[in-house]
Design a protein around this motif. Sequence first.
Motif, PDB file in Angstrom:
ATOM      1  N   GLU A  81       5.920  38.929 -16.722  1.00  0.00           N
ATOM      2  CA  GLU A  81       5.206  39.677 -15.672  1.00  0.00           C
ATOM      3  C   GLU A  81       4.683  38.728 -14.595  1.00  0.00           C
ATOM      4  N   SER A  82       4.213  37.563 -15.030  1.00  0.00           N
ATOM      5  CA  SER A  82       3.677  36.579 -14.076  1.00  0.00           C
ATOM      6  C   SER A  82       4.790  35.993 -13.217  1.00  0.00           C
ATOM      7  N   ARG A 112       7.472  37.530 -12.343  1.00  0.00           N
ATOM      8  CA  ARG A 112       7.796  38.586 -11.382  1.00  0.00           C
ATOM      9  C   ARG A 112       6.769  38.603 -10.249  1.00  0.00           C
ATOM     10  N   GLU A 113       5.493  38.410 -10.605  1.00  0.00           N
ATOM     11  CA  GLU A 113       4.423  38.408  -9.603  1.00  0.00           C
ATOM     12  C   GLU A 113       4.586  37.292  -8.573  1.00  0.00           C
ATOM     13  N   THR A 114       5.209  36.181  -8.972  1.00  0.00           N
ATOM     14  CA  THR A 114       5.414  35.094  -8.002  1.00  0.00           C
ATOM     15  C   THR A 114       6.420  35.505  -6.931  1.00  0.00           C
ATOM     16  N   GLY A 115       7.244  36.536  -7.228  1.00  0.00           N
ATOM     17  CA  GLY A 115       8.244  36.993  -6.260  1.00  0.00           C
ATOM     18  C   GLY A 115       9.672  36.797  -6.713  1.00  0.00           C
ATOM     19  N   TRP A 128      12.382  40.897 -19.943  1.00  0.00           N
ATOM     20  CA  TRP A 128      12.623  40.780 -18.490  1.00  0.00           C
ATOM     21  C   TRP A 128      13.678  41.825 -18.145  1.00  0.00           C
ATOM     22  N   ARG A 172      -1.494  32.146  -2.633  1.00  0.00           N
ATOM     23  CA  ARG A 172      -1.971  33.395  -3.232  1.00  0.00           C
ATOM     24  C   ARG A 172      -1.995  33.341  -4.760  1.00  0.00           C
ATOM     25  N   CYS A 173      -1.622  32.211  -5.372  1.00  0.00           N
ATOM     26  CA  CYS A 173      -1.527  32.173  -6.842  1.00  0.00           C
ATOM     27  C   CYS A 173      -2.910  32.069  -7.485  1.00  0.00           C
ATOM     28  N   TRP A 209       2.492  28.369 -12.520  1.00  0.00           N
ATOM     29  CA  TRP A 209       2.333  29.579 -11.708  1.00  0.00           C
ATOM     30  C   TRP A 209       2.232  29.203 -10.232  1.00  0.00           C
ATOM     31  N   THR A 232       5.085  30.080  -7.410  1.00  0.00           N
ATOM     32  CA  THR A 232       4.638  30.878  -6.260  1.00  0.00           C
ATOM     33  C   THR A 232       5.008  30.178  -4.956  1.00  0.00           C
ATOM     34  N   GLN A 287       8.705  30.540  -4.284  1.00  0.00           N
ATOM     35  CA  GLN A 287       9.059  31.889  -3.833  1.00  0.00           C
ATOM     36  C   GLN A 287       8.536  32.157  -2.419  1.00  0.00           C
TER      37      GLN A 287
END
Length: 376
Positions: free
Chosen positions: A48-49, A51-54, A86, A306-307, A335, A339, A342
């Motif tokens: 999930e993390s 994916r959050e990075t982009g 994933w 933004r991380c 992370w 980020t 990405q």
Amino acid sequence: MTNTFSFDLQNTDGKARTGVIHTPRGDIRTPAFMPVGTAATVKAMMPESVRETGADILLGNTYHLMLRPGAERIANLGGLHRFMNWDRPILTDSGGFQVMSLSELRKLTEKGVTFRSHIDGSKHFLSPETSMEIQRLLGSDIVMCFDECPALPADRTRLEESMRMSMRWAERSREAFGDRPGHALFGIQQGGLEEDLRAESAEALQNIGFDGYAVGGLAVGEGQQAMFDCLDFAPDQLPVDKPRYLMGVGKPDDIVGAVKRGIDMMDCVLPSRSGRTGQLFTRQGVVNIKNARHADDPRPLDEACRCPACRNYSRAYLHHVFRAQEMISGMLLTWHNLTYFQDIMQGMRDAIAAGTFAEWEAAFHAGRAQGDIEPL
């Protein structure tokens, strides 16, 4: 959602391109950076993390997964996507590069490669056919054909023989892959730094026909300038209407230089590996968090980032947990790096679409040349 694999080229600016690869498991925005999930995990990260990075797509390693836990076991457990939680696209490499770089006592013939596992010394055999079967069991969305990747520098005769064998293996890979709707097979261009050998390889691959094409055999010790010199011609030898993937690259400025020369996809262990060793990529260049200068610094690592590492923690804290070898250190620092990588990709996609890639690139290099903020 689509049931087929296709590539939609949307904008170009010079040789730089932006587009979308459509797959049944979701779209991949290009240029794309693929975090590496060697053993069915991006080290120190939850899916999930990631994916959050982009990230739109991850890379898995055929060689590592066939040795442990085994492709049959993963297939019995519902395939790699379910196994690692994933649900978006996954690209698997063919295992060829790892066999060449990691294995003890390998024996290479026209048929394939016999090698001993770097884990327990057990004996294994990989060929175009077995690589296709393992990747089918894993269930990856993008499959790479099996090739041989010689380390550079290598003499021309060796490069020529290796490239031609890789092209014969590409044909066998295509045949063994068969018809798998919704799954894609990429061919891999070889030929070292030689323009004519790369052209011969590209032609052979296009005659076989693939869903995408990789530039292989770079970032293996030739240095950045030699790699860029090769990328000045290699991507142009590949079809315009298919994705172009540069394997195993790289540092932030390698990535920007590759996109500038027409590359659409890249992967590298660098952001995660560097995160675990305290090396951080920021808009002002590289920061080494283990340095004592950070011990009392209440400021964020990169205030434009933004991380969570930058939003919620100080340099002092990141320095402390790294020094104390706390697990959260690898998590936060990885992370951050993922980020940042990405964000570079998003910046390039936006700039190419707007026709301002040259300005974006100049600002990117100027920012990194500034160096880290002054110590307190």
